[in-house]
Structure formats: C-alpha cells, structure tokens
Write a protein that holds these residues in place. Structure first.
Motif, mmCIF file in Angstrom:
data_model
loop_
_atom_site.group_PDB
_atom_site.id
_atom_site.type_symbol
_atom_site.label_atom_id
_atom_site.label_comp_id
_atom_site.label_asym_id
_atom_site.label_seq_id
_atom_site.Cartn_x
_atom_site.Cartn_y
_atom_site.Cartn_z
ATOM 1 N N UNK A 154 40.847 38.554 52.179
ATOM 2 C CA UNK A 154 39.614 38.406 51.410
ATOM 3 C C UNK A 154 39.872 38.585 49.916
ATOM 4 N N UNK A 155 40.646 39.618 49.579
ATOM 5 C CA UNK A 155 40.933 39.870 48.157
ATOM 6 C C UNK A 155 41.679 38.695 47.535
ATOM 7 N N UNK A 156 42.715 38.233 48.202
ATOM 8 C CA UNK A 156 43.504 37.142 47.640
ATOM 9 C C UNK A 156 42.683 35.854 47.505
ATOM 10 N N UNK A 157 41.801 35.604 48.470
ATOM 11 C CA UNK A 157 40.959 34.410 48.397
ATOM 12 C C UNK A 157 40.000 34.488 47.220
ATOM 13 N N UNK A 158 39.381 35.657 47.017
ATOM 14 C CA UNK A 158 38.461 35.820 45.892
ATOM 15 C C UNK A 158 39.216 35.744 44.570
ATOM 16 N N UNK A 159 40.392 36.360 44.502
ATOM 17 C CA UNK A 159 41.185 36.293 43.271
ATOM 18 C C UNK A 159 41.572 34.860 42.942
ATOM 19 N N UNK A 160 41.994 34.096 43.945
ATOM 20 C CA UNK A 160 42.377 32.705 43.708
ATOM 21 C C UNK A 160 41.176 31.890 43.232
ATOM 22 N N UNK A 161 40.026 32.125 43.838
ATOM 23 C CA UNK A 161 38.813 31.412 43.435
ATOM 24 C C UNK A 161 38.469 31.721 41.979
ATOM 25 N N UNK A 162 38.419 33.005 41.629
ATOM 26 C CA UNK A 162 38.029 33.386 40.265
ATOM 27 C C UNK A 162 39.088 32.984 39.239
ATOM 28 N N UNK A 163 40.349 33.036 39.642
ATOM 29 C CA UNK A 163 41.416 32.639 38.711
ATOM 30 C C UNK A 163 41.215 31.182 38.283
ATOM 31 N N UNK A 164 40.866 30.322 39.217
ATOM 32 C CA UNK A 164 40.661 28.911 38.900
ATOM 33 C C UNK A 164 39.401 28.703 38.073
ATOM 34 N N UNK A 165 38.274 29.273 38.519
ATOM 35 C CA UNK A 165 36.994 29.024 37.830
ATOM 36 C C UNK A 165 36.957 29.675 36.459
#
Length: 302
Positions: A154-165
C-alpha cells in the motif's frame, strides 16, 4: 438581470486574482462552472475578468472552506449577513473524503485515487487539501501500516502515485516560478517519501522552485548539493518522529557548513526545541502548509 459589476470598476485577469488570493485558476474556474460561486465578466474573446467584489467573494469562500464547510454548501452562505451565526460544518464531508481516500489506498484502487486527487485539488486550495485530507489520511494510514498485512504494498503504491502526480505539478510550476529555490530531501533511512512529496506540493504552491530528492543523500554531500543547485534553503522532511538522536548529533554540524537556512518539517520536527539549543536548524513543525510559511522569514533574514 442587473450587471453586478459597474462599468467603471477595475477588472483583473484570472492570473492576477490567483496571485492575490492564492487560489489557482483551475479551482477558480471550477467554482464558477460547477457551483456558480463567482460570476466574472468576459472579454469579447472569452477571457475572464474579475472585479474587486469578486476577489472579496473568493476571500469569503476561503473563510468558509477553512471552517470546514464543504464547497457544495458555500453558495447558500455567501449572501447571508455577516452577523448571522455560523452554521455547523457538514459532519460528513472531509471525514467522508478521508475515508474514501484511505479505502482507495488500501484497495490499491488507482483509478479512484486519481479521481480523489484531481477532484480535491480542483475544488480546494492546496493548503486546505493538505490540512483536511492528505495529512490526516497519511497519518491514519501510517498508524495502521505498523501492524497490517500488505502495508508495504500500500505504501509503495501510494508513493508511486504521488511521485508521478506531484512530480508533474512541480515540473510545470518550476517553469514559471520566480521564487527562491528550495532543496527538499529526506533524512537517511526514512521509511518513504510520503511526507516529502506532500511538503514539496505545499512549497510549490507557496511559490518556491522545488528541487526534490525523494531518496536521501549522505548528510556530508548536502552542502555540495545546495551549492551546485544554487538552492536558497535546505528543507529536510521526514515521517519518523523517533529520529531525535540523529538530529541532535548531526544536523547542527550540517547547518554550520551551509550558507543557507537548514530547516526540518514533518512529524520528525516534533522533537523539543531544547534538543537543538544554539543550533542553526529551524524546526518548522508537522503541519506542512504552516511549516512552509514559517520558512519564508528565514530566507529574508538569511
């Protein structure tokens, strides 16, 4: 219908209104189209022009939003006499959005996450989104992640999402920003860049040119990074409040090597001021919009 704007009143383009109020142009247009909160004039070519009364109305909208009233309810309140009693904020707006956001992260529902991210930043100022939605939700998630199966995913998925946006927003904002350059980087061994990314969003919204490292450099290399990137300040953001010993031992020495302010924000900045007595390290707190605001006087003095 009578024109609400007299013909002799000064008029302002949307970019100037955004500068004066801190509300970005996307949000101003959404308030107009979706909720009818403001009614700017239009030039023959369709460009929006705002009177002083419109700007004052935007400021009143912000006052209601900061009191917890959802944007969908603000229109009914704007024309009430100022002496009227303030209504209770809707109890199911921000809490509901936080529940939806947490559920999307836990379910790895990236489409829903995209919708919530875009919707929140289109309808509310960045500072309001951070204070009411993103910071509380990240805190809640991190409390559960200490003991939950699948937490790392969950953490890595949220980090990847926010890193891109957020990275995309930083790229475009840096092209037009004339503000000071701020280097933002995590402390060594931080569990992830969530607080760092949210800090970068707040700093960019405040007008800084943001240079973001979402992985840590050795502390000894940070003075070189500041010099090469011509940064006006170094900001360390971290989600780990137990880093007090590292901060006490190493950050004061790092601050002495810099020619620019060194500041610390995020939950890690909850350590006591006494831990850094006579140090050049500024503790900005864990409320990110307020932390970024506290940085500006340091730049002027520095």
């Amino acid at each position: 219908m009578t024109d609400p704007h007299p013909t002799d009143t000064p008029l302002y383009p949307i970019r100037e209104v955004s500068r004066l109020t801190g509300v970005n142009s996307v949000t101003l247009r959404a308030w107009e189209r979706r909720y009818g909160l403001i009614r700017p004039q239009r030039t023959p070519k369709g460009h929006r022009l705002y009177a002083r009364e419109d700007i004052e109305r935007v400021e009143r909208i912000l006052q209601w939003l900061n009191r917890g009233v959802p944007v969908s309810q603000v229109k009914d309140l704007l024309d009430q006499p100022e002496t009227a009693g303030a209504p209770e904020p809707a109890s199911d707006d921000w809490p509901s959005q936080r529940r939806q956001l947490a559920a999307a992260v836990e379910a790895l529902d990236l489409a829903r996450l995209e919708t919530l991210f875009n919707q929140s930043l289109a309808l509310y100022p960045v500072n309001t989104c951070l204070a009411e939605l993103w910071q509380p939700t990240v805190r809640q998630l991190e409390e559960h992640w200490d003991e939950q199966l699948g937490a790392r995913l969950q953490r890595l998925s949220l980090e990847a999402f926010l890193r891109t946006r957020i990275g995309t927003r930083l790229y475009h904002a840096n092209q037009i920003s004339l503000g000071p350059t701020l280097l933002i980087t995590p402390l060594p061994d931080d569990p992830g860049p969530l607080w760092l990314l949210l800090t970068a969003l707040a700093a960019s919204d405040a007008g800084y040119r943001v240079q973001l490292f979402d992985a840590s450099l050795p502390l000894a290399e940070l003075p070189l990074a500041v010099e090469r990137l011509k940064a006006n300040a170094l900001l360390l953001a971290s989600g780990r409040a137990e880093r007090a010993e590292l901060i006490r031992r190493q950050l004061p020495r790092l601050a002495e090597q810099l020619d620019v302010p060194l500041a610390l924000c995020g939950p890690v900045a909850r350590i006591r001021e006494a831990d850094l007595t006579d140090s050049a390290v500024a503790l900005l707190g864990d409320d990110l919009p307020q932390a970024v605001a506290r940085l500006r006087p340091l730049l002027r003095e520095g």
